[in-house]
Design a protein around this motif. Structure first.
Motif: not given
Lengths: 187, 313
Positions: B299-309
């Motif tokens: 969960r933490r890694t997926i959140l940290e990989a939240g690259v915006m448009t």
């Protein structure tokens, strides 16, 4: 019905930053923390001697189909009858879902008021008094042209109807009311 | 262009997504033990632990708010288009039915009228489990609907969170089972060793499914929009590589340990050898804990990989 929007003519922007300063002063943004309602990133294309620099003013796009409004759990993010997207600070609980949902990176958390904040087109402090937003009033190059996009007699309306001004990422389906007149053909 | 990563959701939201996923799935597994084996000694602590996890997760969500004292607005304003509102409804339903179900199982609440009726308990358990599945799925949908983060905007993300939630839920029940087994005399322990074998097998299968979904999710994103592909690159080769590898290490090692124990125990049973405490209870604890830590790291890694448009003129 009025449909407020803004045309940004990238051909004229020299990146002076007067719009940023005017917005920061008018709206008392937490600019010391790097949080602003408008900002002007610089893009460089090509290589010497064929180099193009483009300054691209960014702000809330006041979308007709705003993802920030549909994800808001309290209705704090809402659209006025004349199409301006606003945040009611008293209703905002600060879940930050709208910050992540905005594809235009236009929102931030103002820790002083413990609420999300963003560009309002200076709606309550200027537009409702018949003035244009502070950024538009200050811009020395007439880059920002605020007005009713549906009014054929307004400069903004004429530019919007001309097809010269285009939205950012129309594929996202948000229908932004901030449109850009491109400097280079790739927009 | 440098990728711009979302910076507003951190550890508290990661904990919320993780605890919601694990808690919802724990209720499903706990109800399995009641519905199919009438094993209250596992179903009761399982349902209680599941409730505690989800309530704790909801507390982390409230703590993450800028105005935690106004969290009730997310419920009373009835903004049905928002997945945060929908989530609060799902969490509320889970907490209400989960509490009713847990009350019927726990020895201190046997005075409640439905505790005596197996049919009523079956129905309550089924409703609580359905809400559990919704809670687990919702944690993935919350991120998956966001077009602004192309890496998250994929149907594979809720599927990945469901698989990871189930793996951690099974692991949580594995811990409860091991602790219950340790408290029992040797002759009773065999029953818990049997459950441990079942749970170990399930955990290994679900982790296998999780890895398959993860591989598909990454592969598709690698060739997807530039933002999604840069998020995958950050995880495989960039600054998130360490936490992504830690997630893989923990989950795979945990599943390998449980899978190994499953086979050893099966061989022991066939050969008529004793089920030692170490093999039946202590080692599965290790495997389960590794899978649970892995679930949080995911969960933490997926959140940290939240690259915006991203945009360029």
């Amino acid at each position: 019905m009025t449909r407020y929007g803004m045309i940004i003519d990238l051909r004229s922007c020299i990146g002076c930053g007067a719009c940023i300063a005017a917005c920061d002063m008018e709206n008392e943004t937490p600019w010391e923390e790097g949080k602003r309602r408008t900002y002007v990133p610089r893009f460089t294309f090509g290589s010497y001697p064929n180099v193009t620099v483009v300054y691209m003013p960014r702000l809330c796009m006041h979308c007709e189909n705003p993802p920030c409004v549909s994800v808001c759990p309290t209705g704090a993010s809402h659209v006025t009858a004349d199409g301006v997207v606003l945040v009611e600070h008293d209703l905002c609980i600060g879940c930050k879902y709208c910050v992540v949902a905005c594809p235009y990176d236009a929102r931030y958390v103002d820790e002083r008021i413990r609420s999300v904040d963003k560009c309002t087109f200076c709606y309550t402090n200027r537009v409702l008094k018949g003035e244009v937003p502070a950024c538009d009033a200050t811009c020395p190059g007439r880059v920002r042209i605020f007005g009713d996009l549906d009014d054929p007699n307004s400069e903004a309306g004429r530019l919007a109807a001309s097809g010269l001004a285009k939205p950012l990422r129309p594929d996202l389906g948000t229908n932004p009311k901030v449109l850009y007149v491109p400097k280079v053909k790739s927009i | 262009m440098e990728p711009v990563v979302q910076h507003v959701w951190g550890w508290l939201i990661a904990l919320y997504l993780f605890l919601g996923g694990m808690g919802g799935a724990t209720m499903i597994v706990a109800h399995y033990f009641y519905a199919s084996k009438r094993e209250k000694s596992l179903a009761a602590p399982g349902a209680l632990a599941s409730l505690i996890m989800v309530v704790l997760g909801a507390l982390f969500l409230i703590l993450d708010l800028e105005k935690p004292e106004k969290f009730y607005l997310a419920v009373i304003k009835f903004q049905t288009s928002s997945w945060v509102f929908r989530g609060t409804m799902i969490l509320s339903g889970f907490i209400v039915f989960g509490a009713l179900y847990a009350a019927g199982l726990l020895p201190w609440f046997q005075w409640v009228p439905w505790a005596k009726s197996e049919r009523a308990m079956d129905a309550l358990g089924l409703i609580a489990s359905a809400f559990g599945l919704l809670v687990t799925t919702y944690t993935g949908i919350l991120l998956g609907v966001l077009k602004a983060v192309p890496f998250w905007h994929s149907p594979a993300l809720p599927a990945l969170f469901v698989a990871s939630g189930l793996a951690t839920g099974i692991a949580a029940m594995g811990i409860i089972n091991a602790l219950q087994g340790l408290r029992r005399p040797v002759d009773e322990r065999v029953r818990f060793v049997g459950y441990c074998t079942t749970l170990s097998k399930w955990a290994a299968i679900v982790v296998g499914a999780e890895m398959f979904i993860l591989a598909l999710y990454y592969y598709v994103n690698m060739f997807g929009p530039a933002e999604a592909s840069s998020a995958v690159s950050m995880m495989l080769f960039g600054e998130l590589r360490r936490s992504f590898l830690a997630y893989l290490d923990f989950v795979l090692l945990g599943a390998a340990l449980l899978s190994m124990l499953y086979h050893v125990r099966k061989a022991d049973l066939i050969a008529g050898r004793d089920q030692s405490v170490v093999k039946s209870c202590i080692l599965p604890l290790g495997g389960a804990i590794l899978i649970i830590i892995g679930g949080l790291l995911l969960r933490r890694t997926i959140l940290e990989a939240g690259v915006m448009t991203q945009f360029a003129p």
